[in-house]
Scaffold this active site. Sequence first.
Site, mmCIF file in Angstrom:
data_model
loop_
_atom_site.group_PDB
_atom_site.id
_atom_site.type_symbol
_atom_site.label_atom_id
_atom_site.label_comp_id
_atom_site.label_asym_id
_atom_site.label_seq_id
_atom_site.Cartn_x
_atom_site.Cartn_y
_atom_site.Cartn_z
ATOM 1 N N CYS A 1 0.810 -1.227 0.000
ATOM 2 C CA CYS A 1 0.000 0.000 0.000
ATOM 3 C C CYS A 1 0.840 1.271 0.000
ATOM 4 O O CYS A 1 1.923 1.315 0.568
ATOM 5 C CB CYS A 1 -0.881 0.031 1.232
ATOM 6 N N LYS B 1 6.596 -4.789 -3.640
ATOM 7 C CA LYS B 1 8.028 -4.510 -3.549
ATOM 8 C C LYS B 1 8.469 -4.501 -2.096
ATOM 9 O O LYS B 1 9.535 -4.981 -1.748
ATOM 10 C CB LYS B 1 8.323 -3.153 -4.207
ATOM 11 N N ARG C 1 5.601 -0.598 -5.745
ATOM 12 C CA ARG C 1 5.519 -1.321 -4.478
ATOM 13 C C ARG C 1 4.510 -2.468 -4.553
ATOM 14 O O ARG C 1 4.503 -3.322 -3.677
ATOM 15 C CB ARG C 1 5.123 -0.362 -3.357
ATOM 16 N N TRP D 1 -3.038 -2.729 -1.391
ATOM 17 C CA TRP D 1 -2.685 -4.126 -1.626
ATOM 18 C C TRP D 1 -3.579 -4.903 -0.670
ATOM 19 O O TRP D 1 -3.430 -4.803 0.556
ATOM 20 C CB TRP D 1 -1.206 -4.332 -1.307
HETATM 21 C C1 G6P Z 1 9.189 -8.683 -1.251
HETATM 22 C C2 G6P Z 1 9.816 -8.351 -2.588
HETATM 23 C C3 G6P Z 1 11.096 -9.142 -2.789
HETATM 24 C C4 G6P Z 1 12.042 -8.899 -1.621
HETATM 25 C C5 G6P Z 1 11.374 -9.196 -0.273
HETATM 26 C C6 G6P Z 1 12.232 -8.711 0.889
HETATM 27 O O1 G6P Z 1 8.730 -9.985 -1.258
HETATM 28 O O2 G6P Z 1 8.906 -8.629 -3.636
HETATM 29 O O3 G6P Z 1 11.719 -8.760 -3.991
HETATM 30 O O4 G6P Z 1 13.171 -9.691 -1.770
HETATM 31 O O5 G6P Z 1 10.133 -8.495 -0.191
HETATM 32 O O6 G6P Z 1 12.315 -7.326 0.817
HETATM 33 P P1 G6P Z 1 13.472 -6.454 1.450
HETATM 34 O O7 G6P Z 1 13.112 -5.043 1.067
HETATM 35 O O8 G6P Z 1 13.401 -6.675 2.935
HETATM 36 O O9 G6P Z 1 14.751 -6.889 0.865
#
Ligand code: G6P
Length: 612
Positions: free
Chosen positions: A2, A607, A27, A74
């Site tokens: 969100c 994201k 995001r 989201w």
């Molecule tokens: C989400 C994203 C991933 C990412 C994960 C951890 O699932 O889609 O691409 O690896 O979060 O995020 P961070 O920002 O903690 O690395």
Amino acid sequence: MCGIVGYIGKREAEPILVEGLRRLEYRGYDSAGIATLTGPHLHLRKRAGRSADLARFLGEKPAPGHHGISHTRWATHGPANDTNAHPHLSTDGSIAVVHNGVIENYSALKRQLQAEGIVFYSETDTEVIAHLVEQHYKGDLVEAVRAVLNLLKGTYGIAVVSTNHPDLLVGARLGSPLVVGIGEEENFVASDPTALMGNTQRVVYLQDNQMCVLRPGNWHILDANHARIDATVHRIDWDPGDAEKGDFEHHMLKEIYEQPEALENAMRGRLSDEDCSAHFGGLNLDACALRRAERFIFTACGTSYHAALVGEYLFEEFARIPVEVEYASELRYRNPPMERNTIVLAITQSGETADTLAALRESKRKGHHTLALCNVVSSTIARETDGGVYLHAGPEIGVASTKAFSNQVAVLTMLALYMGRMRNLSSLQGSRMIKEIRALPDIVRRTLQCHDQVKEIAQKYHQVSNMLYLGRQYLFPAALEGALKLKEISYIHAEGYPAAEMKHGPIALVDENTPSVFLIPSGGVADKVMSNLEEIKARGGPVIAIAPEGDDELAKHVLSRADEVVFVPQMPDYLQPLVAVVPLQLLAYHIALLRGCDVDKPRNLAKSVTVE
Ligand code: G6P
């Protein structure tokens, strides 16, 4: 996940709010909405789907006014439809609220409100906030919001406007990021500074339990006791151009291509020929304290978790320190025995992942020194950790992480060198590693030349339903990451496995329609991996091999057995994941494109996952 954008000033709010939402699209979200004010009138527009759908709707039915809030949702409570999209209104329509996070006690609050006769329109947890603010409103919106916050359990970043206050925007934060943007005769609020690019570079990051009170010409921050505080104004130094796609069709592809430069940025000023080691400014731990460390716990989610797994091999090989890698979502609720001299290292691109933040806080609570590797400057984790290292990968917009992964692994490699040099690595070994690490950006640049070949391979295999990714030792986490990339953006089921472990289950999946991607190392276990490859071939499974150049014998063997071979530059084992991951990223990208998937915004994913 969100996103929130709010504006109060002299310009038309709608274009600023919609552009802000567009900047937050990366995001991940599934509906969008906006509420603006003109005097006593509130203009609410909401649409399931993309912010472009909302923009189209606004084309037909504009939302006038110089004051408003907007949101990308989201879905958590209730499906993604127009009704559940934010903003949500109070019964009398005077109060509009947008909210990120989860109100955990919303059903009790909702039952209570319903018993008092209040009718709910949506299935969201957020709607309770709008009704409660109306109930508590006695002429002072700030006071009403404050009173309601005391009733909420869970996490929130909120922005609230009211038709009774045409010059006021109120925000609050607990566990979900919120930032105030300061302009000339105008102010902004957003869940992520990216939304403010192009409007202001001056921001104040709200802390938990703080509120912001914005008017066109002034703003202030209130603490938990409702006292005004002196807030620090930060300057955002990211170039807005960084977040645009440039000549690339997708952010993901641009970010794959940015890896050599991102790696250079991660290394800049951190490798010392004099000490044959690495240096980090922000660890906030002196060498003695680091030497006393008996164990590290690396904690992370998603791709960052895979980087942590590479880090485990690196730390154990070079620093000879035991490392455990834990999913943050598990660590936060487990209560593992942890020795006093255990350092907890959180690895995160966004610095906002709810589980990683919770695991970090829990570790701090227990008295452990905490460190973090973060990409987003001044993110919540970056601010709360005792010390840390920035990744300097630049903004990563594609939901599927690429360059942040590479920089995480590169920083972990330099940390392993630094820790190793304090313990058992000689100066000669240190210098050799520095030389090898410095070669990385150019090697990755050269690896990108496999692009056309990988594109052809994608043509051949994009219609499959299952794929296996197999590697051993340092290349095992790279196999996990390759499988995750494919799953995330092409929706093909993919599994990463240690190559030999495949015999204990996944081999049952192998048939002529299930390709296996083999990551072949250069030395050590290369023969073992080749035997695993034979086992797959013997069962009719197609094999795509990613193999190192430079070993003729091995090359001949791989060429004779695999259906496709992508040769990549050869690096020492510990750096090979950074090379092998490049064709895997490109393979996922092209397969997803051929299947017509939205590469930068895959379905259901976000994201930055700011809810538990
Ligand atoms: C989400 C994203 C991933 C990412 C994960 C951890 O699932 O889609 O691409 O690896 O979060 O995020 P961070 O920002 O903690 O690395």
